[in-house]
Enzyme design. Sequence first.
Site, PDB file in Angstrom:
ATOM      1  N   LYS A 243       0.868  -1.405  -0.015  1.00 42.02           N
ATOM      2  CA  LYS A 243      -0.119   0.079  -0.020  1.00 42.02           C
ATOM      3  C   LYS A 243       0.984   1.121   0.097  1.00 42.02           C
ATOM      4  O   LYS A 243       0.582   2.125  -0.776  1.00 42.02           O
ATOM      5  CB  LYS A 243      -0.942   0.052   1.101  1.00 42.02           C
ATOM      6  CG  LYS A 243      -1.897  -1.140   1.273  1.00 42.02           C
ATOM      7  CD  LYS A 243      -2.899  -0.987   2.619  1.00 42.02           C
ATOM      8  CE  LYS A 243      -3.780  -2.216   2.713  1.00 42.02           C
ATOM      9  NZ  LYS A 243      -4.675  -2.038   3.994  1.00 42.02           N
TER      10      LYS A 243
ATOM     11  N   CYS B 130      -0.565   0.752   6.515  1.00 41.46           N
ATOM     12  CA  CYS B 130      -0.742  -0.472   7.677  1.00 41.46           C
ATOM     13  C   CYS B 130      -1.711  -1.493   6.930  1.00 41.46           C
ATOM     14  O   CYS B 130      -2.868  -1.061   6.173  1.00 41.46           O
ATOM     15  CB  CYS B 130      -1.620   0.558   8.606  1.00 41.46           C
ATOM     16  SG  CYS B 130      -0.511   1.770   9.711  1.00 41.46           S
ATOM     17  N   ASP B 131      -1.711  -2.483   7.794  1.00 40.26           N
ATOM     18  CA  ASP B 131      -2.813  -3.608   7.279  1.00 40.26           C
ATOM     19  C   ASP B 131      -2.919  -4.331   8.731  1.00 40.26           C
ATOM     20  O   ASP B 131      -1.913  -4.800   9.259  1.00 40.26           O
ATOM     21  CB  ASP B 131      -2.545  -4.208   6.189  1.00 40.26           C
ATOM     22  CG  ASP B 131      -3.659  -5.193   5.735  1.00 40.26           C
ATOM     23  OD1 ASP B 131      -4.299  -4.631   4.936  1.00 40.26           O
ATOM     24  OD2 ASP B 131      -3.794  -6.250   6.087  1.00 40.26           O
ATOM     25  N   SER B 132      -4.263  -4.603   8.914  1.00 44.10           N
ATOM     26  CA  SER B 132      -4.323  -5.600  10.134  1.00 44.10           C
ATOM     27  C   SER B 132      -5.236  -6.645   9.921  1.00 44.10           C
ATOM     28  O   SER B 132      -6.138  -6.528   8.904  1.00 44.10           O
ATOM     29  CB  SER B 132      -5.244  -4.591  11.236  1.00 44.10           C
ATOM     30  OG  SER B 132      -4.498  -3.459  11.488  1.00 44.10           O
TER      31      SER B 132
ATOM     32  N   GLY C 178       0.531  -4.824  10.288  1.00 42.94           N
ATOM     33  CA  GLY C 178       1.855  -4.575   9.620  1.00 42.94           C
ATOM     34  C   GLY C 178       2.240  -2.994   9.276  1.00 42.94           C
ATOM     35  O   GLY C 178       0.933  -2.141   9.153  1.00 42.94           O
TER      36      GLY C 178
END
Length: 207
Positions: A55, A75-77, A112
């Site tokens: 991203k 970010c990625d959750s 992340g």
Amino acid sequence: MKVVLASASPARLSVLRAAGIDPAVEIADLDEDALLDGMPDASPATKVTMLASAKATTIARRIAGTVPEAVVIGCDSMLHIDGELVGKPGTAERAAQRWRAMAGGRGELVTGHAVLRTADGDIDRAAEGHAVTGVRFAEPDPAELAAYVGTGEPLVVAGAFTLDGLGGWFVEGIDGDPSNVIGISLPLTRKLLAAVGVRVTDLWKRD
């Protein structure tokens, strides 16, 4: 220096604004499922960090030629529970099923993070990492669960719950960084900014 959040998450934006940073928002149109399918044996931390990096990199390349200097935060959750890594349910049926499975249990919210610094039309420096926070779930009764799913909130968030919204009523407690559960770890982001040569206090809004 321009700060850009490479995420459509209003919760992440809210966390950053409350913490003194008011970023521009750019959304990367990625096929996340395809990216995850390409690394089936990777650890949960590796998967979410790769998505965050993808991203941030997409947005950094998009703006690098138009903004003299910028910091891009991606970010990625996802929720790691019962050996499974789960993201947004997408449908009411899956959200209800997810809650019935995790009620009374414990999972780990894994986020992340990627921070990229751009200069002179290119990506200059990059840093990435992940944060993990334990989450202990309550046991909503059938009427409470139906009401919660009916709001639509759990359909569009990682793990089918929030800490800072309606889902907070059904979280017994957390073990670790609360901002990470909302979607962006402030302590980790501060360290990643420092790794690319940016002091977080220099990014705070000035009245």
